[in-house]
Design an enzyme around this catalytic site. Structure first.
Site, PDB file in Angstrom:
ATOM      1  N   HIS A   1      35.831  26.334  26.949  1.00 33.31           N
ATOM      2  CA  HIS A   1      34.486  25.954  27.395  1.00 33.31           C
ATOM      3  C   HIS A   1      34.066  24.642  26.758  1.00 33.31           C
ATOM      4  CE1 HIS A   1      33.170  30.317  28.612  1.00 33.31           C
ATOM      5  NE2 HIS A   1      33.916  29.728  29.520  1.00 33.31           N
TER       6      HIS A   1
ATOM      7  N   GLU B   1      30.008  43.629  26.866  1.00 30.72           N
ATOM      8  CA  GLU B   1      30.704  42.823  25.850  1.00 30.72           C
ATOM      9  C   GLU B   1      30.146  42.990  24.432  1.00 30.72           C
ATOM     10  OE1 GLU B   1      32.182  38.996  27.291  1.00 30.72           O
ATOM     11  OE2 GLU B   1      31.866  38.208  25.276  1.00 30.72           O
TER      12      GLU B   1
ATOM     13  N   ARG C   1      35.572  43.906  25.381  1.00 31.35           N
ATOM     14  CA  ARG C   1      35.515  42.945  26.495  1.00 31.35           C
ATOM     15  C   ARG C   1      35.649  41.502  26.014  1.00 31.35           C
ATOM     16  NH1 ARG C   1      31.866  42.907  32.039  1.00 31.35           N
ATOM     17  NH2 ARG C   1      32.777  40.978  32.832  1.00 31.35           N
TER      18      ARG C   1
ATOM     19  N   ASN D   1      38.035  36.810  26.635  1.00 24.73           N
ATOM     20  CA  ASN D   1      37.676  35.403  26.438  1.00 24.73           C
ATOM     21  C   ASN D   1      38.715  34.640  25.625  1.00 24.73           C
ATOM     22  OD1 ASN D   1      35.211  35.618  27.824  1.00 24.73           O
ATOM     23  ND2 ASN D   1      34.303  36.604  26.037  1.00 24.73           N
TER      24      ASN D   1
ATOM     25  N   GLU E   1      44.425  32.742  33.696  1.00 31.76           N
ATOM     26  CA  GLU E   1      43.743  34.015  33.424  1.00 31.76           C
ATOM     27  C   GLU E   1      44.718  35.185  33.569  1.00 31.76           C
ATOM     28  OE1 GLU E   1      40.771  33.926  32.147  1.00 31.76           O
ATOM     29  OE2 GLU E   1      39.456  32.493  33.161  1.00 31.76           O
TER      30      GLU E   1
ATOM     31  N   HIS F   1      38.600  25.168  35.138  1.00 30.60           N
ATOM     32  CA  HIS F   1      38.363  26.216  34.143  1.00 30.60           C
ATOM     33  C   HIS F   1      39.695  26.761  33.591  1.00 30.60           C
ATOM     34  CE1 HIS F   1      36.467  29.616  32.175  1.00 30.60           C
ATOM     35  NE2 HIS F   1      37.268  30.437  32.830  1.00 30.60           N
TER      36      HIS F   1
ATOM     37  N   ARG G   1      14.144  41.037  42.689  1.00 34.89           N
ATOM     38  CA  ARG G   1      14.497  41.883  41.520  1.00 34.89           C
ATOM     39  C   ARG G   1      15.812  42.639  41.697  1.00 34.89           C
ATOM     40  NH1 ARG G   1       8.839  42.838  41.801  1.00 34.89           N
ATOM     41  NH2 ARG G   1       7.794  41.457  40.326  1.00 34.89           N
TER      42      ARG G   1
ATOM     43  N   LYS H   1      30.058  39.856  35.578  1.00 35.20           N
ATOM     44  CA  LYS H   1      29.455  38.704  34.896  1.00 35.20           C
ATOM     45  C   LYS H   1      29.063  37.690  35.962  1.00 35.20           C
ATOM     46  CE  LYS H   1      31.462  38.478  30.281  1.00 35.20           C
ATOM     47  NZ  LYS H   1      32.320  37.683  29.375  1.00 35.20           N
TER      48      LYS H   1
ATOM     49  N   LYS I   1      41.393  44.704  33.771  1.00 32.71           N
ATOM     50  CA  LYS I   1      39.979  44.305  33.706  1.00 32.71           C
ATOM     51  C   LYS I   1      39.073  45.519  33.910  1.00 32.71           C
ATOM     52  CE  LYS I   1      36.564  41.031  34.154  1.00 32.71           C
ATOM     53  NZ  LYS I   1      36.211  39.659  34.456  1.00 32.71           N
TER      54      LYS I   1
ATOM     55  N   HIS J   1      38.797  30.864  25.611  1.00 36.00           N
ATOM     56  CA  HIS J   1      37.602  30.380  26.303  1.00 36.00           C
ATOM     57  C   HIS J   1      36.654  29.614  25.382  1.00 36.00           C
ATOM     58  CE1 HIS J   1      39.130  32.906  29.468  1.00 36.00           C
ATOM     59  NE2 HIS J   1      38.099  32.689  30.256  1.00 36.00           N
TER      60      HIS J   1
HETATM   61  P1  NAD Z   1      36.246  27.517  42.377  1.00 36.74           P
HETATM   62  O1  NAD Z   1      35.368  28.599  42.821  1.00 36.74           O
HETATM   63  O2  NAD Z   1      35.641  26.176  42.146  1.00 36.74           O
HETATM   64  O3  NAD Z   1      37.440  27.368  43.419  1.00 36.74           O
HETATM   65  C1  NAD Z   1      38.391  26.376  43.223  1.00 36.74           C
HETATM   66  C2  NAD Z   1      38.496  25.423  44.423  1.00 36.74           C
HETATM   67  O4  NAD Z   1      39.248  26.054  45.447  1.00 36.74           O
HETATM   68  C3  NAD Z   1      37.182  25.061  45.044  1.00 36.74           C
HETATM   69  O5  NAD Z   1      37.250  23.745  45.528  1.00 36.74           O
HETATM   70  C4  NAD Z   1      37.081  26.030  46.201  1.00 36.74           C
HETATM   71  O6  NAD Z   1      36.210  25.615  47.218  1.00 36.74           O
HETATM   72  C5  NAD Z   1      38.501  26.069  46.674  1.00 36.74           C
HETATM   73  N1  NAD Z   1      38.930  27.278  47.352  1.00 36.74           N
HETATM   74  C6  NAD Z   1      38.515  28.553  47.117  1.00 36.74           C
HETATM   75  N2  NAD Z   1      39.251  29.397  47.849  1.00 36.74           N
HETATM   76  C7  NAD Z   1      40.126  28.659  48.563  1.00 36.74           C
HETATM   77  C8  NAD Z   1      41.154  28.978  49.470  1.00 36.74           C
HETATM   78  N3  NAD Z   1      41.461  30.246  49.751  1.00 36.74           N
HETATM   79  N4  NAD Z   1      41.848  27.972  50.028  1.00 36.74           N
HETATM   80  C9  NAD Z   1      41.575  26.679  49.695  1.00 36.74           C
HETATM   81  N5  NAD Z   1      40.635  26.311  48.817  1.00 36.74           N
HETATM   82  C10 NAD Z   1      39.918  27.305  48.256  1.00 36.74           C
HETATM   83  O7  NAD Z   1      37.013  27.907  41.024  1.00 36.74           O
HETATM   84  P2  NAD Z   1      37.708  29.257  40.510  1.00 36.74           P
HETATM   85  O8  NAD Z   1      38.860  28.808  39.716  1.00 36.74           O
HETATM   86  O9  NAD Z   1      37.900  30.235  41.583  1.00 36.74           O
HETATM   87  O10 NAD Z   1      36.604  29.855  39.538  1.00 36.74           O
HETATM   88  C11 NAD Z   1      36.192  29.171  38.387  1.00 36.74           C
HETATM   89  C12 NAD Z   1      34.831  29.675  38.006  1.00 36.74           C
HETATM   90  O11 NAD Z   1      34.891  31.066  37.700  1.00 36.74           O
HETATM   91  C13 NAD Z   1      34.261  29.009  36.781  1.00 36.74           C
HETATM   92  O12 NAD Z   1      32.936  28.636  37.037  1.00 36.74           O
HETATM   93  C14 NAD Z   1      34.310  30.077  35.716  1.00 36.74           C
HETATM   94  O13 NAD Z   1      33.277  29.958  34.764  1.00 36.74           O
HETATM   95  C15 NAD Z   1      34.156  31.326  36.524  1.00 36.74           C
HETATM   96  N6  NAD Z   1      34.695  32.531  35.901  1.00 36.74           N
HETATM   97  C16 NAD Z   1      33.907  33.619  35.886  1.00 36.74           C
HETATM   98  C17 NAD Z   1      34.383  34.789  35.352  1.00 36.74           C
HETATM   99  C18 NAD Z   1      33.531  36.031  35.402  1.00 36.74           C
HETATM  100  O14 NAD Z   1      33.911  37.030  34.800  1.00 36.74           O
HETATM  101  N7  NAD Z   1      32.438  36.020  36.115  1.00 36.74           N
HETATM  102  C19 NAD Z   1      35.689  34.863  34.835  1.00 36.74           C
HETATM  103  C20 NAD Z   1      36.473  33.724  34.866  1.00 36.74           C
HETATM  104  C21 NAD Z   1      35.967  32.552  35.412  1.00 36.74           C
HETATM  105  N1  GLY Z   2      36.156  36.715  32.172  1.00 38.36           N
HETATM  106  C1  GLY Z   2      35.659  37.392  31.037  1.00 38.36           C
HETATM  107  C2  GLY Z   2      34.923  38.640  31.327  1.00 38.36           C
HETATM  108  O1  GLY Z   2      34.743  39.009  32.468  1.00 38.36           O
HETATM  109  O2  GLY Z   2      34.464  39.277  30.429  1.00 38.36           O
END
Ligand code: NAD
Ligand code: GLY
Length: 359
Positions: free
Chosen positions: A251, A236, A240, A244, A184, A264, A120, A142, A226, A247
């Site tokens: 998406h 949101e 907030r 997006n 982003e 992404h 939990r 998020k 942010k 997005h």
């Molecule tokens: P990811 O986590 O897949 O990382 C990209 C690639 O780089 C992966 O292969 C990873 O293993 C590799 N990697 C990570 N760090 C590294 C480093 N220092 N050196 C070498 N390789 C490395 O992708 P991302 O772009 O970091 O994140 C995308 C994700 O984030 C999506 O799922 C998206 O939906 C999510 N997202 C979430 C939010 C939120 O607010 N929570 C906001 C934007 C995006």
């Molecule tokens: N990446 C969008 C949010 O965090 O709201």
């Protein structure tokens, strides 16, 4: 080292931005309340940084276990999430454990979601290692996994105890991933800060050659925006949603193309150009501003057109289950000039199809 704060009452937390943070045992242990830590990472990031992180935590007196997940967006699902719970239960982690998310946005979103529901809710710390996760996903709480019918459809708002951003991690990041993260970054300029947008144009070379001074300034500005947005609207209900930008279209591209085929950030870049074209048709931005948006994405190595074979009806199908749909109405984030944006609903389908087909 720079220090920012996300102001959320008793759930406020610090964001540290600097170099060599992973070796800072005091800092690494400071936000772990209990004695046990579960580090969640993946097969790519683990070999790069895990040893350093384990050592820092152990020097700080913590007992460390590790779950290593398969790499990539295609594994961001309930099945992989279960591996985190398997690890926590088999190593007998209780409610006083802390989860440390070591990786990009995929690891951060999954480890954060696991933290939100393991027994939990347990504490967690974000150590983002990609540009995207350092400027966006690690801040704001998020967390989610994907469903085959839609991206990030199963998740929770759940804030971390702290975010530790070590820009040295970016040295090993592949160029394509660096570019994806810049989508982003550029987003913040378009929706919030024209001066920052111009700075990104002016200092592109320094940013792309990983100048520490420029990276720290850039990440600090993104996290400050942010933090301000999240402090105003954590769940949101209003402002907030501006984060997006691009997005809704993005998406749809990710879901249609199969998770991981378009990154992404790449989908967000093309999606933002479609949103900008919608704004141009609606006379919210000028032709010069539209061209500038296309140019900045191209200059940072990002796509500005949708996948060639993706149809308007495919976009519409995915967008119908977008999280921004309210009372059955699609809502889009559209720029007004550069540096401002609004949530807009009631746009007629012809305008949307025109933007999708002719951006
Ligand atoms: P990811 O986590 O897949 O990382 C990209 C690639 O780089 C992966 O292969 C990873 O293993 C590799 N990697 C990570 N760090 C590294 C480093 N220092 N050196 C070498 N390789 C490395 O992708 P991302 O772009 O970091 O994140 C995308 C994700 O984030 C999506 O799922 C998206 O939906 C999510 N997202 C979430 C939010 C939120 O607010 N929570 C906001 C934007 C995006
Ligand atoms: N990446 C969008 C949010 O965090 O709201």
């Amino acid at each position: 080292m720079k220090l920012l704060n996300v102001q959320l009452g008793d759930r406020s937390y610090p964001i540290y931005i600097g170099q060599n943070l992973l070796s800072d045992s005091q800092l690494m242990s400071k936000h772990v309340t209990g004695n046990k830590v579960m580090v969640v990472t993946n097969t790519v990031v683990g070999p790069l940084f895990l040893e350093q992180v384990i050592q820092s935590l152990e020097v700080g007196g913590k007992h460390v276990d590790v779950v290593t997940l398969p790499d990539g967006e295609s594994h961001k699902n309930l099945e992989t999430l279960n591996a985190i719970f398997d690890g926590l239960l088999s190593k007998k982690h209780g409610r006083d454990t802390s989860i440390v998310a070591l990786g990009g946005g995929v690891i951060g979103d999954m480890a954060g979601f696991a933290a939100s529901c393991y027994q939990r809710g347990v504490e967690f710390i974000q150590i983002p290692t990609t540009v995207l996760s350092q400027v966006d996903s690690s801040v704001g709480g998020k967390t989610a996994v994907n469903h085959s019918l839609g991206k990030n459809m199963i998740g929770a708002f759940y804030q971390p105890q702290a975010v530790l951003i070590d820009i040295d991690c970016l040295n090993s990041l592949p160029q394509r991933e660096f570019a994806a993260g810049m989508a982003e970054v550029i987003k913040y300029g378009i929706i919030w800060d024209n001066e920052f947008y111009q700075w990104l144009i002016e200092h592109r070379r320094e940013i792309q050659s990983l100048s520490s001074e420029h990276l720290i300034s850039m990440i600090e500005r993104c996290c400050a925006i942010k933090a301000e947005v999240v402090a105003q609207d954590e769940k949101e209900h209003g402002v907030r949603a501006l984060l997006n930008l691009g997005h809704t279209f993005g998406h749809a591209i990710e879901s249609e193309q199969g998770y991981g085929n378009w990154l992404h950030g790449e989908a967000v870049a093309a999606g933002t150009v479609i949103a900008a074209k919608t704004a141009l048709i609606m006379q919210r931005i000028s032709l010069d501003e539209f061209e500038s948006i296309k140019h900045i994405f191209t200059s940072y190595g990002l796509p500005i057109v949708k996948p060639v074979d993706m149809t308007t009806s495919q976009f519409m199908g995915h967008m119908a289950i977008d999280k921004k749909v309210l009372a059955g109405q699609l809502r889009f984030i559209l720029p007004r000039g550069i540096g401002h944006a609004n949530v807009v609903s009631g746009i007629d389908n012809r305008t949307i199809s025109d933007a999708i087909e002719n951006h």
